[in-house]
Motif scaffolding. Sequence first.
Motif, PDB file in Angstrom:
ATOM      1  N   LEU A  56       0.762  -1.329  -0.080  1.00 51.11           N
ATOM      2  CA  LEU A  56      -0.121  -0.075   0.093  1.00 51.11           C
ATOM      3  C   LEU A  56       0.785   1.132   0.247  1.00 51.11           C
ATOM      4  O   LEU A  56       0.710   2.103  -0.757  1.00 51.11           O
ATOM      5  N   ALA A 109       1.294   3.411  -3.390  1.00 53.37           N
ATOM      6  CA  ALA A 109       0.260   4.831  -3.333  1.00 53.37           C
ATOM      7  C   ALA A 109       1.405   5.910  -3.604  1.00 53.37           C
ATOM      8  O   ALA A 109       1.252   6.793  -4.547  1.00 53.37           O
ATOM      9  N   LEU A 133      -7.495   2.498  -1.692  1.00 56.85           N
ATOM     10  CA  LEU A 133      -6.528   1.752  -0.939  1.00 56.85           C
ATOM     11  C   LEU A 133      -7.183   0.688  -0.380  1.00 56.85           C
ATOM     12  O   LEU A 133      -6.592  -0.336  -0.257  1.00 56.85           O
TER      13      LEU A 133
END
Lengths: 284, 300
Positions: free
Chosen positions: A95, A99, A203
């Motif tokens: 993540l 991101a 997410l």
Amino acid sequence: MINDNLLRRSAGRHGWKGLIFLAFLWLAALLWILPVLWMISTSLKPETMVMTLVPQWIPPVVTLENYVRALQKAPIMLWFYNSSVMAVCGTLLVLLVDAMAAYSFARIRFAGSKLLFIITLCTMMVPSQVTLIPLYLLFNRFNLLNTFWVVILPRASAAIGVFMLRQFFLGVPVELEDAVRIDGCSRYGIFWRIILPLARPALAALGIFTFVWSWNDYLWPLITLSSKEMYTLPIGIATLVGYFARDYGMLMAGAIIASIPTLIVFLFFQREFIQGITTSGLKG
Amino acid sequence: MNGAYGRSRRFAWLEKDNVIGYVFLAPFLIFLFLFMILPIFQGLYMSFFDWNALTPPAFVGLGNFQTMFGEVDFWSSLWHTVYFVIISTLPLVGLGLAIALGLNRSFRGKTIARGLFFFPYLLTVSVVATIWRWVLQEHFGLLNYYLGKLGAASLKWLGDPNLAMISIALATLWWTVGFNVVVFLAALQEIPEQLYEAARIDGATPWQLFRHITLPQLQTSLTFVFITQIIASFQVFGQVNVMTGGGPFGSTRTLVQYIYEQGFKYLKMGYASAVAYLLFAIMFVCTALQWKLFSNDNDE
């Protein structure tokens, strides 16, 4: 219970053809879940009642002895712990890394951005078998085989998450960022305080998807984890199939224990999970 | 690129965004390079060497590929893989679409019905394989019992070389069709209802609606599911490894199982890399062919 009245009302709504269709559909759905019901039923039977020539769907005697036996004969709770650490850490790492990269590709202009993005996309087409042996040798050289690292780290090199999040970031209005920027907020501030909170649904989808995928991963852990104490649950269960090939009650109990986390994650985050499939699916 | 900002171009590489862009990208780039790009090239390099991880690698040129084409086991595992792709892909796409069409209607308990089809996808491959070993068990298995009730003879599902691969395909269908159903359902829901209404007014039959509205509108997702399905089927491994281990008599040994055995059982790392690259090449050609095929369809 289907009474006459309900039947007539349903027929009114769907038509008789529709009703036959529905009956067929439900029959198929039931058929689809039968193997799972059979697994649950077997796991609750005493050892002596597992092998019967006529299948008994409802266990005559319900017992948890298979679960106890599974936990005693194999370090299932240890495997459970290993799987959890590897899946959770892997997911958090993916993540964060994805991101940041996705934000960079979606919003920042810099030399080489386009080329790097194309390279990233190209890596998505390479099957994992191609990198299997070189990766194994790489981790072997650094003495990291049979550790948590070997399973967790390579996951962050998958481009699919970067691609998914980039698509999402592209849809966030630029004006929002511009406004904060004029107020003197830095890129880092924008990323942490504006983009990440806005991207929560994306997410979540990626996170849940990554977790389930990590929990169920098979080939890579099979090759890189060599000691019983380091196994993940899927690998452990697979070895039990070899050792206790005829102890179906215990195998089914172990299989159920191994399936609980992904089921819980799915029940809680159904929508995000489905969204993850459809966004990674159709636009991949 | 930096010209868009209207600043001096002489120090373009010092422009702040250039630095920040790479700062944000750095962690991913490091992972991508170390664990993806480097191994991709290293694998290709290794495929030209005889490399058993114990003695120093010896350059053999295309020797590994020559050996491969002379190996009976290679050809049989290639054939088993193609066979599995053929018998698994059509049901996975066809049944997936059929189930999605059914679930796309509105009825009570729709969410539950969808969940039942999707559920197996959440299970890990060794659990799926364990369940199916039990269901397909020769003497006490569910399938043989109910087939027996219908008058069929007991079959050695996993023990018969002619049936073992079909059994694995069956388990795979059960395990993963839910994924395709979800993708198809999402695509079906995107089709504007007005298209159907207009056609119904013109007196179109359900079959005509399906043929002239649903199918064309599903083109993109059908292409996508078909291609990803074929790629996934070419890579089949876990089910085989747990359900049969490649047996009986090597009848379910697929290419990935072959790579796994050659690389990690017999430590022929260079040779296994060569086979992996061949698998990649086959998948690449298949994907390219299908893209061409489907996009030609589109032009018509």
